[in-house]
Motif scaffolding. Structure first.
Motif, PDB file in Angstrom:
ATOM      1  N   GLN A 148      -5.045  78.547  83.139  1.00  0.00           N
ATOM      2  CA  GLN A 148      -3.647  78.734  82.765  1.00  0.00           C
ATOM      3  C   GLN A 148      -2.825  78.816  84.057  1.00  0.00           C
ATOM      4  OE1 GLN A 148      -2.456  82.506  80.956  1.00  0.00           O
ATOM      5  NE2 GLN A 148      -1.249  81.359  79.467  1.00  0.00           N
ATOM      6  N   LYS A 149      -1.781  78.000  84.121  1.00  0.00           N
ATOM      7  CA  LYS A 149      -0.937  77.981  85.319  1.00  0.00           C
ATOM      8  C   LYS A 149      -0.256  79.327  85.521  1.00  0.00           C
ATOM      9  CE  LYS A 149       0.819  73.251  85.718  1.00  0.00           C
ATOM     10  NZ  LYS A 149       2.059  72.465  85.645  1.00  0.00           N
ATOM     11  N   GLY A 150      -0.106  79.660  86.783  1.00  0.00           N
ATOM     12  CA  GLY A 150       0.687  80.817  87.153  1.00  0.00           C
ATOM     13  C   GLY A 150       2.029  80.354  87.678  1.00  0.00           C
ATOM     14  N   TYR A 151       3.011  81.249  87.688  1.00  0.00           N
ATOM     15  CA  TYR A 151       4.358  80.879  88.132  1.00  0.00           C
ATOM     16  C   TYR A 151       4.941  81.952  89.032  1.00  0.00           C
ATOM     17  CZ  TYR A 151       4.263  77.171  84.675  1.00  0.00           C
ATOM     18  OH  TYR A 151       3.930  76.049  83.958  1.00  0.00           O
ATOM     19  N   LEU A 152       5.730  81.479  89.998  1.00  0.00           N
ATOM     20  CA  LEU A 152       6.459  82.350  90.919  1.00  0.00           C
ATOM     21  C   LEU A 152       7.956  82.186  90.689  1.00  0.00           C
ATOM     22  CD1 LEU A 152       4.634  81.470  94.269  1.00  0.00           C
ATOM     23  CD2 LEU A 152       4.408  83.597  93.016  1.00  0.00           C
ATOM     24  N   LEU A 153       8.669  83.276  90.806  1.00  0.00           N
ATOM     25  CA  LEU A 153      10.133  83.246  90.845  1.00  0.00           C
ATOM     26  C   LEU A 153      10.501  83.673  92.251  1.00  0.00           C
ATOM     27  CD1 LEU A 153      12.943  82.997  89.613  1.00  0.00           C
ATOM     28  CD2 LEU A 153      12.731  85.357  88.838  1.00  0.00           C
ATOM     29  N   GLY A 154      10.765  82.700  93.102  1.00  0.00           N
ATOM     30  CA  GLY A 154      10.941  83.002  94.520  1.00  0.00           C
ATOM     31  C   GLY A 154       9.599  83.458  95.076  1.00  0.00           C
ATOM     32  N   GLU A 155       9.522  84.703  95.501  1.00  0.00           N
ATOM     33  CA  GLU A 155       8.273  85.273  96.009  1.00  0.00           C
ATOM     34  C   GLU A 155       7.588  86.167  94.969  1.00  0.00           C
ATOM     35  OE1 GLU A 155       6.899  84.700  99.144  1.00  0.00           O
ATOM     36  OE2 GLU A 155       8.462  83.167  99.238  1.00  0.00           O
ATOM     37  N   LYS A 156       8.264  86.435  93.864  1.00  0.00           N
ATOM     38  CA  LYS A 156       7.740  87.342  92.838  1.00  0.00           C
ATOM     39  C   LYS A 156       6.856  86.582  91.852  1.00  0.00           C
ATOM     40  CE  LYS A 156       9.195  90.462  89.192  1.00  0.00           C
ATOM     41  NZ  LYS A 156      10.320  90.983  88.416  1.00  0.00           N
ATOM     42  N   ARG A 159       3.739  85.190  86.464  1.00  0.00           N
ATOM     43  CA  ARG A 159       2.457  85.225  85.756  1.00  0.00           C
ATOM     44  C   ARG A 159       1.387  84.735  86.721  1.00  0.00           C
ATOM     45  NH1 ARG A 159       1.712  81.543  80.551  1.00  0.00           N
ATOM     46  NH2 ARG A 159       1.355  79.915  82.097  1.00  0.00           N
ATOM     47  N   HIS A 160       0.278  85.475  86.792  1.00  0.00           N
ATOM     48  CA  HIS A 160      -0.849  85.072  87.634  1.00  0.00           C
ATOM     49  C   HIS A 160      -1.556  83.878  87.006  1.00  0.00           C
ATOM     50  CE1 HIS A 160      -0.194  89.197  89.009  1.00  0.00           C
ATOM     51  NE2 HIS A 160      -0.780  88.830  90.143  1.00  0.00           N
ATOM     52  N   ALA A 161      -2.085  83.017  87.848  1.00  0.00           N
ATOM     53  CA  ALA A 161      -2.864  81.883  87.362  1.00  0.00           C
ATOM     54  C   ALA A 161      -4.247  82.389  86.958  1.00  0.00           C
ATOM     55  CB  ALA A 161      -2.990  80.835  88.458  1.00  0.00           C
ATOM     56  N   MET A 162      -4.715  81.976  85.779  1.00  0.00           N
ATOM     57  CA  MET A 162      -6.074  82.334  85.341  1.00  0.00           C
ATOM     58  C   MET A 162      -7.011  81.236  85.820  1.00  0.00           C
ATOM     59  SD  MET A 162      -5.964  84.157  81.705  1.00  0.00           S
ATOM     60  CE  MET A 162      -4.403  84.007  80.914  1.00  0.00           C
ATOM     61  N   VAL A 163      -8.016  81.634  86.627  1.00  0.00           N
ATOM     62  CA  VAL A 163      -8.829  80.633  87.315  1.00  0.00           C
ATOM     63  C   VAL A 163     -10.313  80.979  87.266  1.00  0.00           C
ATOM     64  CG1 VAL A 163      -6.948  80.027  88.893  1.00  0.00           C
ATOM     65  CG2 VAL A 163      -8.574  81.795  89.542  1.00  0.00           C
ATOM     66  N   LYS A 164     -11.113  79.933  87.603  1.00  0.00           N
ATOM     67  CA  LYS A 164     -12.559  80.089  87.826  1.00  0.00           C
ATOM     68  C   LYS A 164     -12.776  79.962  89.332  1.00  0.00           C
ATOM     69  CE  LYS A 164     -15.416  76.724  86.720  1.00  0.00           C
ATOM     70  NZ  LYS A 164     -16.389  75.840  86.029  1.00  0.00           N
ATOM     71  N   VAL A 165     -13.505  80.923  89.897  1.00  0.00           N
ATOM     72  CA  VAL A 165     -13.744  80.963  91.332  1.00  0.00           C
ATOM     73  C   VAL A 165     -15.214  80.641  91.603  1.00  0.00           C
ATOM     74  CG1 VAL A 165     -13.642  82.421  93.396  1.00  0.00           C
ATOM     75  CG2 VAL A 165     -11.981  82.737  91.574  1.00  0.00           C
ATOM     76  N   VAL A 166     -15.465  79.880  92.675  1.00  0.00           N
ATOM     77  CA  VAL A 166     -16.845  79.567  93.054  1.00  0.00           C
ATOM     78  C   VAL A 166     -17.203  80.326  94.324  1.00  0.00           C
ATOM     79  CG1 VAL A 166     -16.924  77.311  91.962  1.00  0.00           C
ATOM     80  CG2 VAL A 166     -16.109  77.498  94.313  1.00  0.00           C
ATOM     81  N   ASN A 167     -18.540  80.635  94.378  1.00  0.00           N
ATOM     82  CA  ASN A 167     -19.173  81.302  95.518  1.00  0.00           C
ATOM     83  C   ASN A 167     -18.499  82.617  95.806  1.00  0.00           C
ATOM     84  OD1 ASN A 167     -20.830  79.099  95.564  1.00  0.00           O
ATOM     85  ND2 ASN A 167     -19.639  78.076  97.133  1.00  0.00           N
TER      86      ASN A 167
END
Length: 167
Positions: A148-156, A159-167
């Protein structure tokens, strides 16, 4: 009779030695100086309290505006998600492409940008890791997939991006 009393009081003052009169005047002066210092201190404290109140009110007003602005943008994010999903399922549909572009352009005009995730280093300030996978072919602590994409309003972060992280 009053005149006699005033005259007696003046004579009594005249009978007090000059040094005592000077000491009494000095004590009164010191007392008045202390009262003036206390009143000045109260004034300075009141002025500082008012200045703090004014600054706090301005900050609260600004924060309320920023919160309302980000809440309005959050209300539009499901629309952006739906358009992204529709574009994935039917990439040939020109109507969906046009709506996606319109929303993306509108977000850009108001300062909303998507958080770049895939292939980037995981940043807990921007990403919310919901999966972890070991993969020797990829680097350390990288985002492998965005759910799920995350979004910034300026620097704020809106919504955080929901991601899969490797290693």
């Amino acid at each position: 009779m009053e005149k006699e009393m005033n005259k007696a009081a003046e004579e009594a003052v005249d009978e007090i030695p000059a040094e005592e009169q000077e000491a009494v005047a000095e004590n009164e002066t010191d007392s008045l100086k202390a009262q003036l210092a206390e009143a000045n201190d109260k004034y300075l404290r009141l002025a500082a309290e008012y200045d703090n109140f004014r600054k706090r009110s301005a900050k609260e007003k600004s924060d309320a505006y920023a919160d309302a602005y980000s809440d309005a943008i959050k209300a539009l994010l499901p629309l952006a998600d739906a358009l992204d999903k529709a574009n994935e399922f039917n990439p040939e549909d020109e109507g969906i492409k046009a709506l996606s572009k319109l929303l993306t352009d509108t977000f850009a005009k108001i300062g909303v940008t998507p958080i770049e995730s895939d292939g980037k280093e995981f940043d807990p300030n921007l990403h919310n890791a919901i999966m972890h996978e070991e993969d020797g072919s990829m680097g350390e602590n990288l985002v492998a997939q965005t759910f799920q994409k995350g979004y910034l309003l300026g620097e704020k972060v809106i919504r955080h991006a929901m991601v899969k992280v490797v290693n």
